[in-house]
Design a protein around this motif. Structure first.
Motif, PDB file in Angstrom:
ATOM      1  N   GLN A  40      -0.779   2.868  -2.096  1.00 48.31           N
ATOM      2  CA  GLN A  40      -1.439   2.174  -3.445  1.00 48.31           C
ATOM      3  C   GLN A  40      -2.114   1.038  -2.736  1.00 48.31           C
ATOM      4  O   GLN A  40      -1.529   0.055  -2.340  1.00 48.31           O
ATOM      5  CB  GLN A  40      -0.328   1.942  -4.345  1.00 48.31           C
ATOM      6  CG  GLN A  40      -1.194   1.429  -5.736  1.00 48.31           C
ATOM      7  CD  GLN A  40      -0.017   0.680  -6.579  1.00 48.31           C
ATOM      8  OE1 GLN A  40       0.583  -0.238  -6.428  1.00 48.31           O
ATOM      9  NE2 GLN A  40       0.205   1.315  -7.713  1.00 48.31           N
ATOM     10  N   ILE A  41      -3.549   1.032  -2.636  1.00 55.57           N
ATOM     11  CA  ILE A  41      -4.243  -0.060  -1.787  1.00 55.57           C
ATOM     12  C   ILE A  41      -4.333  -0.986  -2.616  1.00 55.57           C
ATOM     13  O   ILE A  41      -4.797  -1.136  -3.780  1.00 55.57           O
ATOM     14  CB  ILE A  41      -5.596   0.640  -1.414  1.00 55.57           C
ATOM     15  CG1 ILE A  41      -5.481   1.873  -0.676  1.00 55.57           C
ATOM     16  CG2 ILE A  41      -6.409  -0.286  -0.769  1.00 55.57           C
ATOM     17  CD1 ILE A  41      -7.004   2.717  -0.628  1.00 55.57           C
ATOM     18  N   THR A  42      -4.108  -2.141  -1.813  1.00 58.33           N
ATOM     19  CA  THR A  42      -4.333  -3.685  -2.626  1.00 58.33           C
ATOM     20  C   THR A  42      -5.593  -4.380  -1.819  1.00 58.33           C
ATOM     21  O   THR A  42      -6.166  -4.823  -2.564  1.00 58.33           O
ATOM     22  CB  THR A  42      -3.321  -4.348  -2.589  1.00 58.33           C
ATOM     23  OG1 THR A  42      -2.905  -4.612  -1.174  1.00 58.33           O
ATOM     24  CG2 THR A  42      -1.743  -3.856  -3.277  1.00 58.33           C
ATOM     25  N   GLY A  73      -1.482  -2.057   1.617  1.00 58.66           N
ATOM     26  CA  GLY A  73      -1.120  -1.586   0.499  1.00 58.66           C
ATOM     27  C   GLY A  73       0.388  -1.359   0.427  1.00 58.66           C
ATOM     28  O   GLY A  73       0.895  -1.720   1.191  1.00 58.66           O
ATOM     29  N   LYS A  74       0.547  -0.726  -0.763  1.00 56.12           N
ATOM     30  CA  LYS A  74       2.157  -0.568  -0.959  1.00 56.12           C
ATOM     31  C   LYS A  74       2.576   1.102  -0.847  1.00 56.12           C
ATOM     32  O   LYS A  74       2.067   2.025  -1.425  1.00 56.12           O
ATOM     33  CB  LYS A  74       2.782  -0.889  -2.360  1.00 56.12           C
ATOM     34  CG  LYS A  74       4.502  -0.693  -2.704  1.00 56.12           C
ATOM     35  CD  LYS A  74       4.834  -1.370  -3.821  1.00 56.12           C
ATOM     36  CE  LYS A  74       4.192  -0.784  -5.070  1.00 56.12           C
ATOM     37  NZ  LYS A  74       4.805  -1.292  -6.266  1.00 56.12           N
ATOM     38  N   ARG A  90       5.210  -2.865   2.193  1.00 54.84           N
ATOM     39  CA  ARG A  90       3.775  -3.275   2.413  1.00 54.84           C
ATOM     40  C   ARG A  90       3.567  -2.574   3.715  1.00 54.84           C
ATOM     41  O   ARG A  90       4.107  -2.998   4.895  1.00 54.84           O
ATOM     42  CB  ARG A  90       3.647  -4.504   2.435  1.00 54.84           C
ATOM     43  CG  ARG A  90       2.059  -5.278   2.473  1.00 54.84           C
ATOM     44  CD  ARG A  90       2.133  -6.843   2.195  1.00 54.84           C
ATOM     45  NE  ARG A  90       2.911  -7.441   3.360  1.00 54.84           N
ATOM     46  CZ  ARG A  90       2.391  -8.540   3.808  1.00 54.84           C
ATOM     47  NH1 ARG A  90       1.189  -9.138   3.331  1.00 54.84           N
ATOM     48  NH2 ARG A  90       2.942  -9.452   4.632  1.00 54.84           N
ATOM     49  N   TYR A 142      -5.911   4.924  -3.939  1.00 51.01           N
ATOM     50  CA  TYR A 142      -4.717   5.473  -3.195  1.00 51.01           C
ATOM     51  C   TYR A 142      -5.481   5.935  -1.706  1.00 51.01           C
ATOM     52  O   TYR A 142      -6.596   6.383  -1.528  1.00 51.01           O
ATOM     53  CB  TYR A 142      -4.274   6.574  -3.886  1.00 51.01           C
ATOM     54  CG  TYR A 142      -3.561   5.978  -5.024  1.00 51.01           C
ATOM     55  CD1 TYR A 142      -2.199   5.355  -5.000  1.00 51.01           C
ATOM     56  CD2 TYR A 142      -4.076   5.852  -6.071  1.00 51.01           C
ATOM     57  CE1 TYR A 142      -1.491   4.990  -6.028  1.00 51.01           C
ATOM     58  CE2 TYR A 142      -3.471   5.504  -7.356  1.00 51.01           C
ATOM     59  CZ  TYR A 142      -2.020   4.671  -7.199  1.00 51.01           C
ATOM     60  OH  TYR A 142      -1.469   4.545  -8.273  1.00 51.01           O
ATOM     61  N   SER A 159      -2.031 -10.251   2.882  1.00 55.39           N
ATOM     62  CA  SER A 159      -2.575  -9.067   3.029  1.00 55.39           C
ATOM     63  C   SER A 159      -4.108  -9.065   3.472  1.00 55.39           C
ATOM     64  O   SER A 159      -4.671  -8.305   4.039  1.00 55.39           O
ATOM     65  CB  SER A 159      -2.342  -8.336   1.816  1.00 55.39           C
ATOM     66  OG  SER A 159      -0.961  -7.908   1.608  1.00 55.39           O
ATOM     67  N   HIS A 360      -4.245  -3.320  -8.439  1.00 53.60           N
ATOM     68  CA  HIS A 360      -3.091  -3.197  -7.837  1.00 53.60           C
ATOM     69  C   HIS A 360      -2.661  -4.465  -7.273  1.00 53.60           C
ATOM     70  O   HIS A 360      -1.342  -4.659  -6.694  1.00 53.60           O
ATOM     71  CB  HIS A 360      -2.935  -2.144  -6.738  1.00 53.60           C
ATOM     72  CG  HIS A 360      -3.473  -0.697  -7.162  1.00 53.60           C
ATOM     73  ND1 HIS A 360      -4.275   0.040  -6.278  1.00 53.60           N
ATOM     74  CD2 HIS A 360      -3.367   0.022  -8.377  1.00 53.60           C
ATOM     75  CE1 HIS A 360      -4.308   1.315  -7.005  1.00 53.60           C
ATOM     76  NE2 HIS A 360      -3.988   1.158  -8.132  1.00 53.60           N
ATOM     77  N   TYR A 361      -3.449  -5.654  -7.155  1.00 50.69           N
ATOM     78  CA  TYR A 361      -2.904  -6.861  -6.947  1.00 50.69           C
ATOM     79  C   TYR A 361      -3.531  -7.902  -7.845  1.00 50.69           C
ATOM     80  O   TYR A 361      -4.729  -7.946  -7.982  1.00 50.69           O
ATOM     81  CB  TYR A 361      -3.656  -7.015  -5.394  1.00 50.69           C
ATOM     82  CG  TYR A 361      -3.391  -8.114  -4.636  1.00 50.69           C
ATOM     83  CD1 TYR A 361      -2.196  -8.417  -4.082  1.00 50.69           C
ATOM     84  CD2 TYR A 361      -4.476  -9.309  -4.633  1.00 50.69           C
ATOM     85  CE1 TYR A 361      -1.942  -9.775  -3.428  1.00 50.69           C
ATOM     86  CE2 TYR A 361      -4.150 -10.719  -3.886  1.00 50.69           C
ATOM     87  CZ  TYR A 361      -2.563 -10.668  -3.328  1.00 50.69           C
ATOM     88  OH  TYR A 361      -2.333 -11.554  -2.799  1.00 50.69           O
TER      89      TYR A 361
END
Length: 363
Positions: A40-42, A73-74, A90, A142, A159, A360-361
């Protein structure tokens, strides 16, 4: 976490995409395999490679294409065959998503999958072997990548700082390390942009005695000295720069590549036993002719270097934490990707843009 999520991102459909004409849409990631990780891209850094690919500057791009290979991401889905990543970690992905990883591959077996020519898959614009699909990059919600090319992001680094290191940082870190950057060495950095600013930071972190920024004009002098460089050469502003600095540098990292650049003069800066390492690769991968006498009498070596392995990335990130390396980044919302890529092409970045996926962030 539920694995029912859509893969959507900014897609380029033709070379005009580089002019800010990407469109948001869905794409089909590679077929899931049990050594894969879904991220899951931040954050995603914007690299010059993104522009070259969107515009088909390095050859015919496979459209539609979602670029971005500085992904943080996560991990939200982890295959049964994955040993190095857990859900919730992460993580990051650089420019490469896979090598052949075969024992009979000289490069992969030696820990250099970034030089594999048998089965390299890049993080976008590549086809996976075995008809399992294509690779799509990080201007998206993603990403799915082989776990062997996914790295954990260590604590102690933001990040947005880690993202551009995954390609831009390691592209200069590896040749600096491999060519002996450290105490007693003088390092020259030709072209102080996104790559070059990382070269200054990592040369200092590796302990070089002196770092010299080299650019055409004096416009970046204050920035380069603030990054930690000890000296600055503006080649357009001092007609005697090559003579004044003759045989004064041990390692040159060249981040630019132009048929018009003064390559013979750059080579003249090298001391006996020095190394000139080319890392810049624009649309026209051409260098000026090399003067044979300069080459024969110089006693130096000319080489090139490409990205880095996952192990190189992990080592670089650890150094960044230990030395508190802070790249100069400007964060941009993912929704502004079209404007950000245009600003990159216009040379406005000081010195890396990082897209932030605000879904996502939250900061």
């Amino acid at each position: 976490m539920s694995t029912e999520y859509d893969f959507q991102g900014w897609l380029g459909f033709d070379p005009d995409a580089v002019h800010g004409n990407m469109s948001w849409g869905s794409f089909e990631p590679k077929k899931w395999e049990e050594h894969d990780v879904d991220i899951q891209i931040t954050h995603c850094g914007i690299c010059g490679s993104d522009a070259h690919t969107l515009g088909s500057g390095w050859g015919d791009t496979i459209y539609p294409c979602c670029v971005g290979h500085e992904i943080v991401g996560k991990a939200v889905r982890v295959g049964k065959g994955v040993r190095n990543i857990s859900v919730g970690d992460r993580v990051g992905v650089g420019a490469q998503a896979r090598g052949c990883l075969q024992d009979d591959c000289a490069e992969c077996s030696a820990g250099r999958p970034n030089y594999c020519i048998n089965g390299s898959v890049y993080t976008y614009n590549s086809l996976y072997p075995g008809n399992v699909g294509r690779s799509f990059g990080g201007y998206a919600d993603y990403n799915r990548t082989d776990s062997r090319f996914v790295v954990k992001i260590p604590d102690g680094i933001l990040s947005e700082d880690a993202a551009p290191m995954l390609c831009g940082g390691v592209t200069v870190y590896q040749p600096l390390r491999d060519n002996g950057c450290g105490p007693g060495k003088v390092v020259g950095v030709v072209g102080v942009g996104g790559l070059g600013h990382f070269a200054v930071l990592f040369a200092k972190a590796l302990g070089a005695d002196k770092v010299v920024g080299i650019s055409r004009s004096a416009s970046k002098k204050d920035d380069v000295l603030a990054l930690g460089a000890d000296e600055y050469i503006a080649t357009n502003d001092d007609k005697d720069w090559a003579t004044k600095n003759l045989k004064s540098i041990d390692i040159i990292i060249c981040t630019v590549s132009s048929p018009e650049m003064p390559l013979t003069d750059y080579l003249g800066l090298l001391r006996y036993g020095g190394n000139f390492i080319q890392v810049g690769n624009p649309d026209r991968s051409e260098l000026p002719n090399i003067n044979a006498i300069t080459l024969i009498m110089g006693g130096f070596k000319i080489g090139g270097s490409a990205i880095g392995s996952p192990q190189d990335i992990e080592e670089m990130l650890q150094l960044a934490v230990e030395k508190n390396i802070r790249p100069w980044v400007e964060t941009r919302p993912l929704k502004e990707a079209n404007q950000a890529i245009q600003d990159l092409e216009a040379g406005k970045a000081r010195y890396r843009y990082v897209l932030v996926n605000e879904k996502h962030y939250r900061g």
